[in-house]
Design a protein around this motif. Sequence first.
Motif, PDB file in Angstrom:
ATOM      1  N   PHE A 107       0.810  -1.071   0.199  1.00 28.73           N
ATOM      2  CA  PHE A 107       0.072   0.287  -0.127  1.00 28.73           C
ATOM      3  C   PHE A 107       0.870   1.250   0.057  1.00 28.73           C
ATOM      4  O   PHE A 107       1.833   1.181   0.575  1.00 28.73           O
ATOM      5  N   CYS A 108       0.548   2.148  -0.586  1.00 30.81           N
ATOM      6  CA  CYS A 108       1.219   3.609  -0.528  1.00 30.81           C
ATOM      7  C   CYS A 108       0.563   4.855  -0.664  1.00 30.81           C
ATOM      8  O   CYS A 108      -0.756   4.950  -0.992  1.00 30.81           O
ATOM      9  N   ALA A 109       1.198   5.998  -0.227  1.00 36.36           N
ATOM     10  CA  ALA A 109       0.627   7.038  -0.357  1.00 36.36           C
ATOM     11  C   ALA A 109       1.657   8.262  -0.165  1.00 36.36           C
ATOM     12  O   ALA A 109       2.945   7.852   0.459  1.00 36.36           O
ATOM     13  N   ARG A 110       1.530   9.454  -0.502  1.00 37.04           N
ATOM     14  CA  ARG A 110       2.577  10.866  -0.204  1.00 37.04           C
ATOM     15  C   ARG A 110       2.169  11.327   1.271  1.00 37.04           C
ATOM     16  O   ARG A 110       0.815  11.522   1.548  1.00 37.04           O
ATOM     17  N   ARG A 111       2.946  11.539   2.032  1.00 39.98           N
ATOM     18  CA  ARG A 111       2.651  12.374   3.195  1.00 39.98           C
ATOM     19  C   ARG A 111       3.554  13.590   3.339  1.00 39.98           C
ATOM     20  O   ARG A 111       4.988  13.254   3.057  1.00 39.98           O
ATOM     21  N   ARG A 112       3.214  14.465   3.765  1.00 43.20           N
ATOM     22  CA  ARG A 112       4.035  15.857   3.914  1.00 43.20           C
ATOM     23  C   ARG A 112       5.261  15.347   5.039  1.00 43.20           C
ATOM     24  O   ARG A 112       5.076  14.846   6.301  1.00 43.20           O
ATOM     25  N   SER A 113       6.486  15.530   4.726  1.00 44.58           N
ATOM     26  CA  SER A 113       7.621  15.302   5.516  1.00 44.58           C
ATOM     27  C   SER A 113       7.569  16.204   6.813  1.00 44.58           C
ATOM     28  O   SER A 113       6.815  17.527   6.833  1.00 44.58           O
ATOM     29  N   GLU A 114       8.058  15.802   7.894  1.00 38.26           N
ATOM     30  CA  GLU A 114       8.164  16.405   9.172  1.00 38.26           C
ATOM     31  C   GLU A 114       9.291  17.564   8.933  1.00 38.26           C
ATOM     32  O   GLU A 114       9.066  18.697   9.780  1.00 38.26           O
ATOM     33  N   LEU A 115       9.896  17.550   7.986  1.00 41.51           N
ATOM     34  CA  LEU A 115      11.018  18.693   7.863  1.00 41.51           C
ATOM     35  C   LEU A 115      10.573  19.533   6.724  1.00 41.51           C
ATOM     36  O   LEU A 115      11.491  20.540   6.357  1.00 41.51           O
ATOM     37  N   ALA A 116       9.465  19.556   6.005  1.00 39.50           N
ATOM     38  CA  ALA A 116       9.124  20.461   5.109  1.00 39.50           C
ATOM     39  C   ALA A 116       8.903  21.911   5.544  1.00 39.50           C
ATOM     40  O   ALA A 116       8.307  21.982   6.712  1.00 39.50           O
ATOM     41  N   GLY A 117       9.044  22.863   4.615  1.00 44.57           N
ATOM     42  CA  GLY A 117       8.915  23.949   5.071  1.00 44.57           C
ATOM     43  C   GLY A 117       7.672  24.743   4.274  1.00 44.57           C
ATOM     44  O   GLY A 117       6.733  23.865   3.848  1.00 44.57           O
TER      45      GLY A 117
END
Length: 306
Positions: free
Chosen positions: A181-191
């Motif tokens: 299974f897969c998805a995109r998630r915003r990174s903890e380090l994203a600005g």
Amino acid sequence: MRIGLITSAPDHPVLAATTALLTARGHHVEVLDPTAGPDGPFDPPADVYLLKAHSPAGLALARGLEERGVPVVNPVAATELCQDRLAMAELARRAGLPFAPTRAAADLAELLGAVEAGELLLPIVVKSRHSRRHDLVARVDDTARLRALAEEWPDEPVVAQPYLPSTGWDQKLWVVAGQLFCARRRSELAGPEHAELPDGAAGFGPAELSADRAAVALRAGEVFGLDVYGVDLLDGPGEPVVVDVNAFPGIRGQAGAPEALAALALRVGGAGSGVPRPRADGTGTGAATPAATPAAGDAGPGTAAG
């Protein structure tokens, strides 16, 4: 069959959906809450336990069950390995997985010394060595930031990984008994500039997952001895870079995941004993119903580095 959940949150979406599937098929699901106190597991224990809690108390309960010969998914040793970010990185790289280079330090002061001596180049991602809720995960671009973190986390063992540019999103790959299974998630380090997905990147499911990235995710399960796990990859068109491996992650919003988890529990529990154990509440032995299978059409298969 009796299936046990080692968790303090049985209402977690994937666990709740799995429980509903199992009980609808006549199986008995019972919760072993590691926060409830010193009481041990039901006696006799269930046929199989799903280890969702990763706290010391949860791991201790699961270890006691393993010592009694009860199957636990995932095994305690594999779960603990994924909580030590240095051990995880070393094993992954020895096995040929494309894991982000990882360096350990006793504390942030040691890491600061390495940066000031020119042994470690910025920018880097700093993480607590031991993965846990509310641990340290931060991008460091200059020594001022590193000094501030050292004051905030003075005695924290850490690891450092190079910050590698990315879209600001992670590719989250989850595996349940070999099903992806897969998805995109915003990174903890994203600005703030990464608040929106890159153009053309809105859809990300099994059909968009490249063969090499799928192979990396499946190989991680073999390397770490996991049946239910997650692999975080940097998002982008380049070669896959693994930044984390998680034992029994949330797997939220993935159609087919509860079906796959229910089928896994029944298969492992059935292999452990040909005769269902009696229920702890004394209401009977439980139904010997067939293993659950994913419904047709339901199956489908952070950041170090940046």
